[in-house]
Motif scaffolding. Structure first.
Motif, PDB file in Angstrom:
ATOM      1  N   ASP A   8       2.134   0.458   2.892  1.00 43.23           N
ATOM      2  CA  ASP A   8       1.198   1.241   3.251  1.00 43.23           C
ATOM      3  C   ASP A   8       1.414   1.838   4.680  1.00 43.23           C
ATOM      4  O   ASP A   8       0.441   2.957   5.199  1.00 43.23           O
ATOM      5  CB  ASP A   8      -0.462   0.418   3.459  1.00 43.23           C
ATOM      6  N   GLU A   9       2.196   1.448   5.417  1.00 42.87           N
ATOM      7  CA  GLU A   9       2.962   2.062   6.397  1.00 42.87           C
ATOM      8  C   GLU A   9       3.797   3.237   6.259  1.00 42.87           C
ATOM      9  O   GLU A   9       5.135   3.102   5.906  1.00 42.87           O
ATOM     10  CB  GLU A   9       3.633   1.004   7.444  1.00 42.87           C
ATOM     11  N   GLU A  11       4.808   5.715   7.860  1.00 44.89           N
ATOM     12  CA  GLU A  11       6.298   6.078   8.750  1.00 44.89           C
ATOM     13  C   GLU A  11       7.515   5.069   8.182  1.00 44.89           C
ATOM     14  O   GLU A  11       8.356   5.567   8.511  1.00 44.89           O
ATOM     15  CB  GLU A  11       5.912   5.789  10.120  1.00 44.89           C
ATOM     16  N   LEU A  12       7.201   3.869   7.959  1.00 46.32           N
ATOM     17  CA  LEU A  12       8.173   2.734   7.663  1.00 46.32           C
ATOM     18  C   LEU A  12       8.766   3.536   6.343  1.00 46.32           C
ATOM     19  O   LEU A  12       9.777   3.251   6.216  1.00 46.32           O
ATOM     20  CB  LEU A  12       7.407   1.566   7.629  1.00 46.32           C
ATOM     21  N   THR A  15      10.828   6.574   6.273  1.00 45.26           N
ATOM     22  CA  THR A  15      12.050   6.499   7.314  1.00 45.26           C
ATOM     23  C   THR A  15      13.176   5.516   6.489  1.00 45.26           C
ATOM     24  O   THR A  15      14.251   6.070   6.416  1.00 45.26           O
ATOM     25  CB  THR A  15      12.049   5.841   8.470  1.00 45.26           C
ATOM     26  N   LEU A  16      12.698   4.650   5.830  1.00 41.87           N
ATOM     27  CA  LEU A  16      13.399   3.653   5.028  1.00 41.87           C
ATOM     28  C   LEU A  16      14.080   4.425   3.957  1.00 41.87           C
ATOM     29  O   LEU A  16      15.182   4.332   3.654  1.00 41.87           O
ATOM     30  CB  LEU A  16      12.568   2.427   4.646  1.00 41.87           C
ATOM     31  N   ASP A  51       5.780  -4.001  -0.811  1.00 42.05           N
ATOM     32  CA  ASP A  51       5.243  -4.730   0.258  1.00 42.05           C
ATOM     33  C   ASP A  51       4.186  -5.677  -0.463  1.00 42.05           C
ATOM     34  O   ASP A  51       3.359  -5.368  -1.301  1.00 42.05           O
ATOM     35  CB  ASP A  51       4.253  -3.768   1.116  1.00 42.05           C
ATOM     36  N   ARG A  53       1.691  -7.388   0.980  1.00 41.70           N
ATOM     37  CA  ARG A  53       0.234  -6.938   1.518  1.00 41.70           C
ATOM     38  C   ARG A  53      -0.304  -5.638   1.517  1.00 41.70           C
ATOM     39  O   ARG A  53      -0.155  -4.886   2.359  1.00 41.70           O
ATOM     40  CB  ARG A  53      -0.238  -7.755   2.691  1.00 41.70           C
ATOM     41  N   LEU A  54      -0.694  -5.194   0.357  1.00 44.68           N
ATOM     42  CA  LEU A  54      -0.878  -3.760   0.143  1.00 44.68           C
ATOM     43  C   LEU A  54      -2.358  -3.676   0.271  1.00 44.68           C
ATOM     44  O   LEU A  54      -3.149  -4.560  -0.193  1.00 44.68           O
ATOM     45  CB  LEU A  54      -0.495  -3.105  -1.144  1.00 44.68           C
ATOM     46  N   PRO A  55      -2.878  -2.604   0.664  1.00 45.43           N
ATOM     47  CA  PRO A  55      -4.347  -2.568   0.677  1.00 45.43           C
ATOM     48  C   PRO A  55      -5.166  -2.321  -0.831  1.00 45.43           C
ATOM     49  O   PRO A  55      -4.242  -1.913  -1.603  1.00 45.43           O
ATOM     50  CB  PRO A  55      -4.773  -1.097   1.342  1.00 45.43           C
ATOM     51  N   GLU A  56      -6.103  -3.177  -0.973  1.00 46.12           N
ATOM     52  CA  GLU A  56      -6.818  -3.206  -2.082  1.00 46.12           C
ATOM     53  C   GLU A  56      -6.266  -4.052  -3.486  1.00 46.12           C
ATOM     54  O   GLU A  56      -6.869  -4.679  -4.128  1.00 46.12           O
ATOM     55  CB  GLU A  56      -7.059  -1.690  -2.702  1.00 46.12           C
ATOM     56  N   THR A  79       7.830  -8.284   3.089  1.00 46.04           N
ATOM     57  CA  THR A  79       6.351  -8.768   3.659  1.00 46.04           C
ATOM     58  C   THR A  79       6.620  -8.959   5.474  1.00 46.04           C
ATOM     59  O   THR A  79       7.714  -9.145   5.819  1.00 46.04           O
ATOM     60  CB  THR A  79       5.952  -9.940   3.042  1.00 46.04           C
ATOM     61  N   GLY A  80       5.658  -8.879   6.045  1.00 46.62           N
ATOM     62  CA  GLY A  80       5.570  -9.107   7.444  1.00 46.62           C
ATOM     63  C   GLY A  80       5.640 -10.524   7.617  1.00 46.62           C
ATOM     64  O   GLY A  80       5.738 -11.060   8.637  1.00 46.62           O
ATOM     65  N   LYS A 102      10.062  -8.636   7.059  1.00 48.57           N
ATOM     66  CA  LYS A 102      10.260  -7.245   7.939  1.00 48.57           C
ATOM     67  C   LYS A 102      10.415  -7.927   9.301  1.00 48.57           C
ATOM     68  O   LYS A 102       9.969  -8.909   9.702  1.00 48.57           O
ATOM     69  CB  LYS A 102       8.730  -6.626   8.043  1.00 48.57           C
ATOM     70  N   PRO A 103      11.282  -6.955  10.018  1.00 51.14           N
ATOM     71  CA  PRO A 103      12.086  -5.793  10.025  1.00 51.14           C
ATOM     72  C   PRO A 103      13.366  -6.334   9.331  1.00 51.14           C
ATOM     73  O   PRO A 103      13.797  -7.206   9.512  1.00 51.14           O
ATOM     74  CB  PRO A 103      12.167  -5.269  11.262  1.00 51.14           C
TER      75      PRO A 103
ATOM     76  N   HIS B  25       1.154 -10.030  11.623  1.00 51.10           N
ATOM     77  CA  HIS B  25       1.608  -9.298  10.354  1.00 51.10           C
ATOM     78  C   HIS B  25       1.786  -7.655  10.880  1.00 51.10           C
ATOM     79  O   HIS B  25       2.539  -6.975  10.454  1.00 51.10           O
ATOM     80  CB  HIS B  25       0.566  -9.508   9.301  1.00 51.10           C
ATOM     81  N   LYS B  28       4.503  -7.167  13.064  1.00 47.36           N
ATOM     82  CA  LYS B  28       5.855  -6.922  12.085  1.00 47.36           C
ATOM     83  C   LYS B  28       6.160  -5.698  11.915  1.00 47.36           C
ATOM     84  O   LYS B  28       7.205  -5.153  11.778  1.00 47.36           O
ATOM     85  CB  LYS B  28       5.932  -8.162  11.157  1.00 47.36           C
ATOM     86  N   ALA B  32       9.286  -3.158  12.490  1.00 50.71           N
ATOM     87  CA  ALA B  32       9.682  -2.497  11.304  1.00 50.71           C
ATOM     88  C   ALA B  32      10.025  -1.146  11.488  1.00 50.71           C
ATOM     89  O   ALA B  32      10.941  -0.595  11.220  1.00 50.71           O
ATOM     90  CB  ALA B  32       9.144  -3.109  10.113  1.00 50.71           C
ATOM     91  N   ILE B  33       8.931  -0.405  11.862  1.00 47.86           N
ATOM     92  CA  ILE B  33       9.217   0.970  11.927  1.00 47.86           C
ATOM     93  C   ILE B  33      10.002   1.267  13.068  1.00 47.86           C
ATOM     94  O   ILE B  33      10.771   2.385  13.140  1.00 47.86           O
ATOM     95  CB  ILE B  33       7.713   1.655  12.239  1.00 47.86           C
ATOM     96  N   ASN B  35      12.279  -0.464  14.219  1.00 43.78           N
ATOM     97  CA  ASN B  35      13.723  -0.762  13.345  1.00 43.78           C
ATOM     98  C   ASN B  35      14.301   0.218  12.640  1.00 43.78           C
ATOM     99  O   ASN B  35      15.303   0.678  12.963  1.00 43.78           O
ATOM    100  CB  ASN B  35      13.576  -2.103  12.654  1.00 43.78           C
ATOM    101  N   GLU B  36      13.403   0.967  11.541  1.00 40.89           N
ATOM    102  CA  GLU B  36      13.879   2.028  10.839  1.00 40.89           C
ATOM    103  C   GLU B  36      14.279   3.174  11.661  1.00 40.89           C
ATOM    104  O   GLU B  36      15.172   3.886  11.327  1.00 40.89           O
ATOM    105  CB  GLU B  36      12.722   2.229   9.761  1.00 40.89           C
ATOM    106  N   LEU B  40      17.661   4.827  11.911  1.00 38.29           N
ATOM    107  CA  LEU B  40      17.960   6.333  11.253  1.00 38.29           C
ATOM    108  C   LEU B  40      18.731   7.087  12.655  1.00 38.29           C
ATOM    109  O   LEU B  40      19.549   7.908  12.257  1.00 38.29           O
ATOM    110  CB  LEU B  40      16.496   7.051  10.958  1.00 38.29           C
ATOM    111  N   THR B 112      -9.122  -2.919   6.144  1.00 38.74           N
ATOM    112  CA  THR B 112      -8.319  -1.751   5.333  1.00 38.74           C
ATOM    113  C   THR B 112      -7.881  -2.309   4.152  1.00 38.74           C
ATOM    114  O   THR B 112      -7.844  -1.883   3.164  1.00 38.74           O
ATOM    115  CB  THR B 112      -7.132  -1.383   6.498  1.00 38.74           C
ATOM    116  N   MET B 113      -7.050  -3.652   4.198  1.00 35.33           N
ATOM    117  CA  MET B 113      -6.715  -4.426   3.172  1.00 35.33           C
ATOM    118  C   MET B 113      -7.829  -4.532   1.952  1.00 35.33           C
ATOM    119  O   MET B 113      -7.521  -4.295   0.766  1.00 35.33           O
ATOM    120  CB  MET B 113      -6.135  -5.559   3.196  1.00 35.33           C
ATOM    121  N   LYS B 114      -9.248  -4.574   2.379  1.00 37.66           N
ATOM    122  CA  LYS B 114     -10.085  -4.684   1.405  1.00 37.66           C
ATOM    123  C   LYS B 114     -10.890  -3.497   0.970  1.00 37.66           C
ATOM    124  O   LYS B 114     -11.964  -3.606   0.246  1.00 37.66           O
ATOM    125  CB  LYS B 114     -11.147  -6.133   1.646  1.00 37.66           C
TER     126      LYS B 114
END
Lengths: 119, 218
Positions: A8-9, A11-12, A15-16, A51, A53-56, A79-80, A102-103, B25, B28, B32-33, B35-36, B40, B112-114
């Motif tokens: 869900d990130e 930008e991550l 880029t990856l 990932d 932990r994704l939303p929903e 995972t984080g 992560k990372p 979390h 992290k 991670a962003i 890091n990427e 890059l 947000t997750m929920k």
């Protein structure tokens, strides 16, 4: 090798994907479970990087839905969290220890992708 | 009363654990962003050495991405720091609306997750004497059970009103939620906190309301 990236990130994952593309991996990236399911309906992938932990819908449940549609696909969880609980859950899902925290260093990810592709 | 305080402390530990796990979390992800983006930059530099041109705009974008994520990580750590200190602070007069804002920020990722959207109803500031951490914990309990029971795409609006000797804190939920069940679960799990606050919990259709007396012993 074709890889689906789901995180869900945005930008991550974008880029990856670019970094993997530079290394000869063909990637598609999405940021939610609906788009991930739509992607596997439309394209064939060898591996999905999910990932946890994704939303929903969490990555473990998404893996099951993808595996129903594409039984030959293989999975790596990202995972984080570095908890023992996550590690066990992910290992139980993949049958192997394809679980990265992560990372992630790109060399480690590339090694995992190659290991899975050859297994 | 001491037993209730011990139970409330135990609840507080659970709350602290849930929040710090969620915050770590989020941190992290920011790392991670970074890091990427850093990776890059290295990849592009290597390609440049091999003769591929590198647009200055690309460098500016990547540098901006890194700066933005560093700022995000800094905000997360500030929030963690404020949260940690709230656990140590004695009772003090606080603006309930500010406590709503902070609790919403703490729970934002989990919401947000929920698929839950959290808002605060407009209105004047309402101040009363409370232990910040315990009120955050009580509000979190309501959110936690909402997150467990929701099937996604839900809303919750926080509201506060000054009713003379009492403060009325309301959480109004969107349609289709078992608000009675959320209330029952908060009552069961949060009994010790409700006792500490000498609070009354009421459910009225889509509204979960806490009546907290302003004057009470801590």
């Amino acid at each position: 090798m074709r890889v689906l990236l789901v995180d869900d990130e945005e930008e991550l994952v974008a880029t990856l994907a670019e970094r993997l593309d530079m290394r000869g991996i063909t990637t598609t990236w999405v940021t939610d479970y609906r788009a991930a399911l739509a992607a596997v309906e439309q394209e064939e992938f060898d591996i999905a990087l999910l990932d946890v932990r994704l939303p929903e819908m969490n990555g473990l449940d998404l893996k099951r839905l993808i595996a129903d549609r594409r039984p030959k696909m293989k999975f790596i969880f990202l995972t984080g969290h570095g908890s023992e609980e996550d590690f066990k859950a992910c290992s139980a899902e993949t049958g192997r220890e394809y679980y990265l925290i992560k990372p992630v260093q790109i060399e480690v990810l590339m090694a995992k992708l190659n290991e899975i592709a050859q297994s | 009363m001491n037993d209730q305080h011990d139970d409330a402390d135990t609840l507080g530990l659970h709350f602290f654990g849930s929040m710090t796990a969620s915050i770590s979390h989020e941190l992290k992800n920011a790392l991670a962003i970074i890091n990427e983006n850093g990776g890059l930059l290295g990849d592009l530099a290597m390609l440049m050495e091999k003769g591929r041109p590198l647009e200055p705009e690309r460098l500016k974008t990547l540098s901006g991405n890194i700066r933005r994520q560093v700022q995000r990580a800094d905000d997360i750590i500030r929030r963690l720091n404020r949260f940690a200190h709230s656990a140590q602070e004695p009772a003090a007069t606080s603006d309930v609306r500010e406590i709503f804002e902070f609790t919403i920020a703490l729970a934002a990722r989990l919401a947000t997750m929920k698929g839950v959207t959290m808002t605060i109803a407009p209105g004047p500031p309402v101040q009363f004497e409370t232990r910040l951490f315990q009120l955050e914990n009580l509000l979190w309990l309501c959110l936690k059970h909402l997150f467990v029971l929701t099937e996604g795409n839900q809303t919750v609006e926080f509201a506060v009103a000054d009713a003379g000797a009492e403060v009325l804190i309301g959480l109004r939920f969107g349609e289709g939620l078992p608000v009675e069940e959320i209330g029952a679960r908060v009552m069961r799990e949060g009994q010790s906190l409700l006792t500490v606050f000498q609070a009354e919990l009421q459910v009225d259709a889509s509204l979960l309301q806490l009546k907290i007396p302003k004057k009470r012993s801590f």
